[in-house]
Enzyme design. Structure first.
Site, PDB file in Angstrom:
ATOM      1  N   MET A  30      33.798  83.555  12.224  1.00 53.12           N
ATOM      2  CA  MET A  30      33.070  83.140  11.018  1.00 53.12           C
ATOM      3  C   MET A  30      33.222  81.632  10.848  1.00 53.12           C
ATOM      4  O   MET A  30      34.284  81.083  11.115  1.00 53.12           O
ATOM      5  CB  MET A  30      33.662  83.852   9.802  1.00 53.12           C
ATOM      6  CG  MET A  30      33.112  83.363   8.455  1.00 53.12           C
ATOM      7  SD  MET A  30      33.694  84.352   7.066  1.00 53.12           S
ATOM      8  CE  MET A  30      35.366  83.737   6.891  1.00 53.12           C
ATOM      9  N   ASN A  31      32.137  80.935  10.395  1.00 53.94           N
ATOM     10  CA  ASN A  31      32.320  79.595   9.844  1.00 53.94           C
ATOM     11  C   ASN A  31      31.632  79.488   8.485  1.00 53.94           C
ATOM     12  O   ASN A  31      31.938  80.317   7.614  1.00 53.94           O
ATOM     13  CB  ASN A  31      32.046  78.452  10.831  1.00 53.94           C
ATOM     14  CG  ASN A  31      30.712  78.421  11.520  1.00 53.94           C
ATOM     15  OD1 ASN A  31      30.451  79.211  12.390  1.00 53.94           O
ATOM     16  ND2 ASN A  31      29.847  77.476  11.169  1.00 53.94           N
ATOM     17  N   ASP A  32      30.768  78.524   8.245  1.00 50.31           N
ATOM     18  CA  ASP A  32      30.283  78.212   6.892  1.00 50.31           C
ATOM     19  C   ASP A  32      29.874  79.422   6.044  1.00 50.31           C
ATOM     20  O   ASP A  32      29.184  80.311   6.541  1.00 50.31           O
ATOM     21  CB  ASP A  32      29.008  77.352   6.952  1.00 50.31           C
ATOM     22  CG  ASP A  32      29.081  76.228   7.948  1.00 50.31           C
ATOM     23  OD1 ASP A  32      30.151  75.985   8.509  1.00 50.31           O
ATOM     24  OD2 ASP A  32      28.028  75.583   8.162  1.00 50.31           O
ATOM     25  N   GLN A  48      28.134  82.131   8.492  1.00 49.12           N
ATOM     26  CA  GLN A  48      27.911  81.869   9.911  1.00 49.12           C
ATOM     27  C   GLN A  48      28.820  82.801  10.703  1.00 49.12           C
ATOM     28  O   GLN A  48      30.037  82.818  10.500  1.00 49.12           O
ATOM     29  CB  GLN A  48      28.234  80.404  10.230  1.00 49.12           C
ATOM     30  CG  GLN A  48      27.181  79.439   9.732  1.00 49.12           C
ATOM     31  CD  GLN A  48      25.894  79.554  10.527  1.00 49.12           C
ATOM     32  OE1 GLN A  48      25.782  79.056  11.635  1.00 49.12           O
ATOM     33  NE2 GLN A  48      24.906  80.244   9.971  1.00 49.12           N
ATOM     34  N   TRP A  56      32.839  80.603  18.375  1.00 48.40           N
ATOM     35  CA  TRP A  56      31.496  80.246  17.911  1.00 48.40           C
ATOM     36  C   TRP A  56      30.443  80.634  18.947  1.00 48.40           C
ATOM     37  O   TRP A  56      30.637  80.410  20.146  1.00 48.40           O
ATOM     38  CB  TRP A  56      31.469  78.735  17.641  1.00 48.40           C
ATOM     39  CG  TRP A  56      30.221  78.264  16.959  1.00 48.40           C
ATOM     40  CD1 TRP A  56      30.023  78.152  15.622  1.00 48.40           C
ATOM     41  CD2 TRP A  56      29.011  77.844  17.588  1.00 48.40           C
ATOM     42  NE1 TRP A  56      28.756  77.689  15.363  1.00 48.40           N
ATOM     43  CE2 TRP A  56      28.105  77.501  16.552  1.00 48.40           C
ATOM     44  CE3 TRP A  56      28.575  77.752  18.908  1.00 48.40           C
ATOM     45  CZ2 TRP A  56      26.815  77.044  16.804  1.00 48.40           C
ATOM     46  CZ3 TRP A  56      27.280  77.299  19.155  1.00 48.40           C
ATOM     47  CH2 TRP A  56      26.418  76.950  18.110  1.00 48.40           C
ATOM     48  N   SER A  89      23.133  77.430   9.223  1.00 53.91           N
ATOM     49  CA  SER A  89      23.400  77.519   7.785  1.00 53.91           C
ATOM     50  C   SER A  89      22.161  77.315   6.918  1.00 53.91           C
ATOM     51  O   SER A  89      21.192  76.662   7.321  1.00 53.91           O
ATOM     52  CB  SER A  89      24.473  76.502   7.408  1.00 53.91           C
ATOM     53  OG  SER A  89      25.714  76.968   7.867  1.00 53.91           O
ATOM     54  N   ARG A 152      19.276  70.014   9.631  1.00 51.82           N
ATOM     55  CA  ARG A 152      19.729  71.377   9.325  1.00 51.82           C
ATOM     56  C   ARG A 152      20.348  71.563   7.943  1.00 51.82           C
ATOM     57  O   ARG A 152      20.576  70.628   7.218  1.00 51.82           O
ATOM     58  CB  ARG A 152      20.738  71.826  10.389  1.00 51.82           C
ATOM     59  CG  ARG A 152      21.988  70.963  10.511  1.00 51.82           C
ATOM     60  CD  ARG A 152      22.882  71.554  11.617  1.00 51.82           C
ATOM     61  NE  ARG A 152      24.042  70.724  11.883  1.00 51.82           N
ATOM     62  CZ  ARG A 152      24.092  69.743  12.798  1.00 51.82           C
ATOM     63  NH1 ARG A 152      23.023  69.454  13.522  1.00 51.82           N
ATOM     64  NH2 ARG A 152      25.194  69.042  12.969  1.00 51.82           N
ATOM     65  N   ASP A 153      20.619  72.829   7.668  1.00 53.69           N
ATOM     66  CA  ASP A 153      21.389  73.309   6.511  1.00 53.69           C
ATOM     67  C   ASP A 153      20.665  73.104   5.177  1.00 53.69           C
ATOM     68  O   ASP A 153      21.177  72.468   4.252  1.00 53.69           O
ATOM     69  CB  ASP A 153      22.774  72.629   6.464  1.00 53.69           C
ATOM     70  CG  ASP A 153      23.529  72.721   7.792  1.00 53.69           C
ATOM     71  OD1 ASP A 153      23.198  73.627   8.580  1.00 53.69           O
ATOM     72  OD2 ASP A 153      24.426  71.888   8.036  1.00 53.69           O
ATOM     73  N   GLU A 205      26.560  67.242   7.085  1.00 50.78           N
ATOM     74  CA  GLU A 205      26.103  68.625   7.191  1.00 50.78           C
ATOM     75  C   GLU A 205      26.165  69.304   5.828  1.00 50.78           C
ATOM     76  O   GLU A 205      26.827  68.823   4.902  1.00 50.78           O
ATOM     77  CB  GLU A 205      27.000  69.407   8.172  1.00 50.78           C
ATOM     78  CG  GLU A 205      26.982  68.855   9.592  1.00 50.78           C
ATOM     79  CD  GLU A 205      27.816  69.660  10.586  1.00 50.78           C
ATOM     80  OE1 GLU A 205      27.359  69.828  11.719  1.00 50.78           O
ATOM     81  OE2 GLU A 205      28.925  70.112  10.239  1.00 50.78           O
ATOM     82  N   TRP A 294      36.999  72.121  11.903  1.00 53.08           N
ATOM     83  CA  TRP A 294      36.446  72.205  13.265  1.00 53.08           C
ATOM     84  C   TRP A 294      37.431  71.729  14.328  1.00 53.08           C
ATOM     85  O   TRP A 294      37.288  72.054  15.504  1.00 53.08           O
ATOM     86  CB  TRP A 294      35.132  71.409  13.366  1.00 53.08           C
ATOM     87  CG  TRP A 294      33.978  72.185  12.821  1.00 53.08           C
ATOM     88  CD1 TRP A 294      33.207  71.872  11.736  1.00 53.08           C
ATOM     89  CD2 TRP A 294      33.448  73.411  13.331  1.00 53.08           C
ATOM     90  NE1 TRP A 294      32.244  72.834  11.535  1.00 53.08           N
ATOM     91  CE2 TRP A 294      32.369  73.792  12.502  1.00 53.08           C
ATOM     92  CE3 TRP A 294      33.779  74.246  14.398  1.00 53.08           C
ATOM     93  CZ2 TRP A 294      31.622  74.956  12.704  1.00 53.08           C
ATOM     94  CZ3 TRP A 294      33.030  75.409  14.608  1.00 53.08           C
ATOM     95  CH2 TRP A 294      31.969  75.743  13.768  1.00 53.08           C
TER      96      TRP A 294
HETATM   97  C1  FRU Z   1      28.709  73.192   9.785  1.00 61.27           C
HETATM   98  C2  FRU Z   1      27.695  73.562  10.848  1.00 61.27           C
HETATM   99  C3  FRU Z   1      26.296  73.466  10.271  1.00 61.27           C
HETATM  100  C4  FRU Z   1      25.523  74.398  11.134  1.00 61.27           C
HETATM  101  C5  FRU Z   1      26.530  75.494  11.410  1.00 61.27           C
HETATM  102  C6  FRU Z   1      26.417  76.126  12.755  1.00 61.27           C
HETATM  103  O1  FRU Z   1      29.961  73.748   9.982  1.00 61.27           O
HETATM  104  O2  FRU Z   1      27.845  72.731  11.977  1.00 61.27           O
HETATM  105  O3  FRU Z   1      25.785  72.161  10.245  1.00 61.27           O
HETATM  106  O4  FRU Z   1      24.375  74.874  10.508  1.00 61.27           O
HETATM  107  O5  FRU Z   1      27.809  74.910  11.267  1.00 61.27           O
HETATM  108  O6  FRU Z   1      27.263  77.227  12.876  1.00 61.27           O
END
Ligand code: FRU
Length: 476
Positions: A30-32, A48, A56, A89, A152-153, A205, A294
């Protein structure tokens, strides 16, 4: 079925790092946090997620819902990678008046996410007419394509005054965010850019934008949030914010362009995003951030699942001698998890430690104020402890140098500090510490990986130091 449930529960309870009151995925990476939204009695948390492994990749949106922001029900993956397009994201809004034409009932949920391929990043839509349980990707995707690799995002919200949707989206390498407007979530017009400004070492981001009332007044200011990686205040990932105004022309920073303000001075708070559509009568702005960095997220010593989210936090703006500052407090719903507490007032350090000798727990909440230098030796075992305290000279800190497993990455061990009040509120979970000082104007969030048996708690300070007040609740 029963056996499977039992063994899943056992796996949960035996895992020394599996948090109790923080969100973690049942399995895999998992991330964001993504798409945080309140709809029909449920808070939605998307995130994420790699459904296929503990690192990832194959980015998709995992999904969970909660009625109280502290107990989460896991749901199936909401948006999956498809035809080589990963789901990066983004945000979710409630389309109350069916501006999009996607809603079959009165309203529906619309996700605005970045479709990612090696060649480019584009903004795309998906919608759900069953309270987020199933999703359809819009056949007209993408809705914004600049033929750019880094774009993005998107975070979207309905602007009542301007009567349109606003999107804020990152141009990571240019250290800019771009604002767009739309009547229907499908057709987007660029409005203006903000940046470069503030901290610019790494990529910009996961932006967010929302109004907050200044505490104790009726004044309203806008907060523009931009995560940055690397270049955060403790190294690696961090969340910066700007305070100012937002109108039909865009965002105006109230501070000099070079001013960098940080939401959190620990190493583990990133990609924070606020819940949209919390009912007006509730009136809160609540956000949640990725409780990792990260630099070493992929090396963290968990196997089945990886990383957790912060506790949801209520946001405010406070007038301080330094200017308007963001304040964060753990959501009040968390107090429902308190078990019988213990309180000490006006005792010496030694007396407090006598009383704490029989305290053993790995998930709890502490409020403490000491005179001069002092604080907690938390998650204490025979060879490890995490120090959380005030240095008596106006700084507060978490020191995780000897907190347990620290050797999995060179950037992990260390001490993180910021100026702040010595009135401390500390949340301890199985693999994390969150420190809120004063009214929450100074925050430090750090993961820790102590042995399950490191469940002791002591205070440190100068001999004879006074403990003005200490309150502890175990959290279930
Ligand atoms: C931030 C990020 C976002 C991107 C996502 C990809 O942590 O790099 O910019 O959308 O993670 O997993």
């Amino acid at each position: 079925m029963f056996i499977a449930l039992l063994s899943a529960l056992l796996a949960f309870s035996e895992d020394p790092f599996r948090p109790v009151f923080h969100f973690s995925p049942t399995a895999n990476w998992m991330n964001d946090p993504n798409g945080t939204v309140y709809y029909k009695g449920e808070y939605h948390l998307f995130y994420q997620h790699n459904p296929f492994g503990n690192s990832w990749g194959h980015m998709s949106w995992g999904h969970a819902v909660s009625r109280d922001l502290t107990h989460w029900e896991h749901l199936p993956v909401a948006l999956a990678e498809e035809n080589g397009v990963m789901i990066f994201s983004g945000s979710v809004v409630v389309d109350h008046n069916n501006t999009s034409g996607f809603c079959t009932g009165g309203s529906c949920l619309v996700a605005i996410y970045t479709g990612h391929t090696a060649a480019k990043q584009q903004q795309s839509l998906a919608y759900s007419n069953d309270r987020g349980r199933t999703w359809t990707k819009y056949s007209g995707n993408p809705v914004i394509d600049l033929e750019m690799k880094d774009f993005r995002d998107p975070k979207v919200f309905w602007h009542e005054g301007l009567r349109c949707w606003i999107m804020v989206v990152a141009l990571p390498k240019e250290h800019k965010v771009r604002f767009y407007t739309s009547p229907d979530l499908k057709a987007w017009k660029p409005l203006s850019d903000f940046g470069p400004a503030g901290a610019m070492e790494g990529l910009w981001e996961c932006p967010d934008l929302f109004p907050l009332r200044v505490e104790g007044s009726n004044e309203k200011r806008w907060v523009l949030v931009v995560s940055i990686n690397p270049g955060g205040p403790a190294g690696g990932s961090g969340v910066q914010y700007f305070v100012g105004d937002f109108d039909e022309t865009g965002f105006k920073n109230a501070n000099p362009s070079a001013t960098a303000l940080w939401a959190d001075y620990g190493k583990d708070f990133y990609a924070a995003t606020s819940f949209s559509d919390i009912p007006v009568k509730d009136g809160r702005r609540i956000w949640i951030g990725w409780f990792s960095n990260w630099q070493y997220a992929r090396n963290e010593p968990t196997e089945v699942w990886r990383t957790i989210q912060s506790v949801p936090r209520e946001l405010g703006l406070k007038n301080t001698p330094a200017g308007l500052r963001l304040i964060q407090r753990a959501v009040r719903e968390l107090t429902a998890r308190r078990q019988k507490g213990m309180e000490l007032k006006g005792v010496t350090l030694e007396e407090a430690n006598r009383r704490l000798a029989s305290f053993h727990a790995v998930t709890y909440e502490v409020e403490i104020e000491m005179e001069g230098e002092g604080g907690l030796l938390t998650r204490k075992g025979s060879i490890e402890e995490t120090r959380v305290g005030a240095d008596g000279a106006g700084r507060v800190f978490i020191d995780r140098s000897r907190s347990g497993a620290v050797g999995f990455h060179g950037a992990f061990p260390g001490r993180h500090e910021v100026s702040g009040s010595s009135r401390l509120h500390v949340l301890v979970d199985r693999s994390s510490i969150e420190l809120f000082a004063g009214d929450g104007e100074s925050v430090i969030s750090d993961r820790i990986f102590p042995a399950a048996g490191s469940d002791g708690l002591q205070l440190f300070g100068a001999p004879g130091a006074q403990v003005r007040r200490l309150k502890i609740w175990k959290l279930n």
